[in-house]
Design a protein around this motif. Structure first.
Motif, PDB file in Angstrom:
ATOM      1  N   MET A  35     -18.639  47.862  82.145  1.00  0.00           N
ATOM      2  CA  MET A  35     -18.140  49.076  81.931  1.00  0.00           C
ATOM      3  C   MET A  35     -18.772  50.175  80.993  1.00  0.00           C
ATOM      4  SD  MET A  35     -15.485  48.903  78.587  1.00  0.00           S
ATOM      5  CE  MET A  35     -13.978  48.588  79.537  1.00  0.00           C
ATOM      6  N   TYR A  36     -18.467  51.108  81.837  1.00  0.00           N
ATOM      7  CA  TYR A  36     -19.518  52.487  81.417  1.00  0.00           C
ATOM      8  C   TYR A  36     -18.119  52.854  80.540  1.00  0.00           C
ATOM      9  CZ  TYR A  36     -17.441  54.623  85.748  1.00  0.00           C
ATOM     10  OH  TYR A  36     -16.567  55.256  86.756  1.00  0.00           O
ATOM     11  N   ALA A  37     -18.499  54.519  80.205  1.00  0.00           N
ATOM     12  CA  ALA A  37     -17.962  55.775  79.726  1.00  0.00           C
ATOM     13  C   ALA A  37     -18.141  56.830  80.194  1.00  0.00           C
ATOM     14  CB  ALA A  37     -17.565  55.591  78.790  1.00  0.00           C
ATOM     15  N   VAL A  38     -17.573  58.118  79.827  1.00  0.00           N
ATOM     16  CA  VAL A  38     -18.370  59.574  79.775  1.00  0.00           C
ATOM     17  C   VAL A  38     -17.889  60.555  78.714  1.00  0.00           C
ATOM     18  CG1 VAL A  38     -17.525  61.804  81.306  1.00  0.00           C
ATOM     19  CG2 VAL A  38     -18.594  59.326  83.163  1.00  0.00           C
ATOM     20  N   ILE A  39     -18.751  60.653  77.949  1.00  0.00           N
ATOM     21  CA  ILE A  39     -18.428  61.325  76.179  1.00  0.00           C
ATOM     22  C   ILE A  39     -18.639  62.361  76.305  1.00  0.00           C
ATOM     23  CG2 ILE A  39     -18.568  58.515  75.226  1.00  0.00           C
ATOM     24  CD1 ILE A  39     -21.461  59.902  74.591  1.00  0.00           C
ATOM     25  N   VAL A  40     -18.651  62.337  75.197  1.00  0.00           N
ATOM     26  CA  VAL A  40     -18.919  64.480  75.400  1.00  0.00           C
ATOM     27  C   VAL A  40     -19.475  64.252  73.581  1.00  0.00           C
ATOM     28  CG1 VAL A  40     -16.506  65.439  74.093  1.00  0.00           C
ATOM     29  CG2 VAL A  40     -18.686  67.000  75.565  1.00  0.00           C
TER      30      VAL A  40
ATOM     31  N   TYR B 260     -22.450  62.734  78.223  1.00  0.00           N
ATOM     32  CA  TYR B 260     -23.101  61.785  78.920  1.00  0.00           C
ATOM     33  C   TYR B 260     -22.143  60.313  79.241  1.00  0.00           C
ATOM     34  CZ  TYR B 260     -25.396  64.627  75.693  1.00  0.00           C
ATOM     35  OH  TYR B 260     -26.578  65.092  74.616  1.00  0.00           O
ATOM     36  N   ARG B 261     -23.315  59.880  80.133  1.00  0.00           N
ATOM     37  CA  ARG B 261     -22.600  58.607  81.359  1.00  0.00           C
ATOM     38  C   ARG B 261     -23.422  57.777  79.925  1.00  0.00           C
ATOM     39  NH1 ARG B 261     -23.394  54.162  84.793  1.00  0.00           N
ATOM     40  NH2 ARG B 261     -21.510  54.142  85.956  1.00  0.00           N
ATOM     41  N   VAL B 262     -22.965  56.424  79.417  1.00  0.00           N
ATOM     42  CA  VAL B 262     -23.090  55.233  79.026  1.00  0.00           C
ATOM     43  C   VAL B 262     -22.422  53.973  79.548  1.00  0.00           C
ATOM     44  CG1 VAL B 262     -23.247  57.370  77.255  1.00  0.00           C
ATOM     45  CG2 VAL B 262     -20.984  56.287  76.485  1.00  0.00           C
ATOM     46  N   SER B 263     -23.133  52.773  78.620  1.00  0.00           N
ATOM     47  CA  SER B 263     -22.427  51.866  78.903  1.00  0.00           C
ATOM     48  C   SER B 263     -22.980  50.565  77.200  1.00  0.00           C
ATOM     49  CB  SER B 263     -23.035  50.825  79.816  1.00  0.00           C
ATOM     50  OG  SER B 263     -23.140  51.360  81.144  1.00  0.00           O
TER      51      SER B 263
END
Length: 101
Positions: free
Chosen positions: A1-6, A12-15
Motif C-alpha cells: 500500500m502506498y499514498a501520495v501526501i502533500v 511525496y509518494r510514501v509507504s
C-alpha cells in the motif's frame, strides 16, 4: 500500500516505514505528525481525492530536524566590478512514516 501526501507545497509518494525529508515543520523530535492524503493505491486499485481523500490519514514520527548541504550563490556582472557571494542551508524535518490508513 502506498499514498501520495502533500507537505510544504510538495507531493511525496510514501509507504509504511519510509523515511522522507520534508520542509521544516514546527514539531518536536519524537512527536507525531499527520499528513493530508491526495491518493492511495494498493493491489486492488487506486483511490483519488478531490483534492484530498476523505477519511484517509498518513501518520509519521519526527526523527530529527536537519540542515541540507550548503548552496553557494554567486552574482557577477562583467565589466562593472560587481561581485556578490552568499551561502544558504535549507532546514528539513526528517519524518518516518508509521501508518497509512
Amino acid at each position: 500500500m502506498y499514498a501520495v501526501i502533500v507537505s510544504g507545497g510538495k507531493q511525496y509518494r510514501v509507504s509504511q516505514g519510509d523515511v522522507i525529508y520534508v520542509e521544516k515543520l514546527d514539531q518536536e523530535v519524537d512527536s507525531t505528525v499527520s499528513f493530508d492524503v491526495l491518493m492511495m493505491g494498493n493491489d486492488e486499485g487506486v483511490q483519488v481525492g478531490t483534492p484530498v481523500l476523505e477519511g484517509a490519514k498518513v501518520e509519521g514520527k519526527v526523527v530529527a530536524q536537519v540542515k541540507g548541504e550548503k548552496i553557494m550563490i554567486y552574482k557577477y556582472k562583467s565589466k562593472k566590478n560587481y561581485h556578490r557571494r552568499a551561502g544558504h542551508r535549507q532546514t528539513y524535518t526528517k519524518v518516518e512514516i508509521t501508518a497509512i490508513g
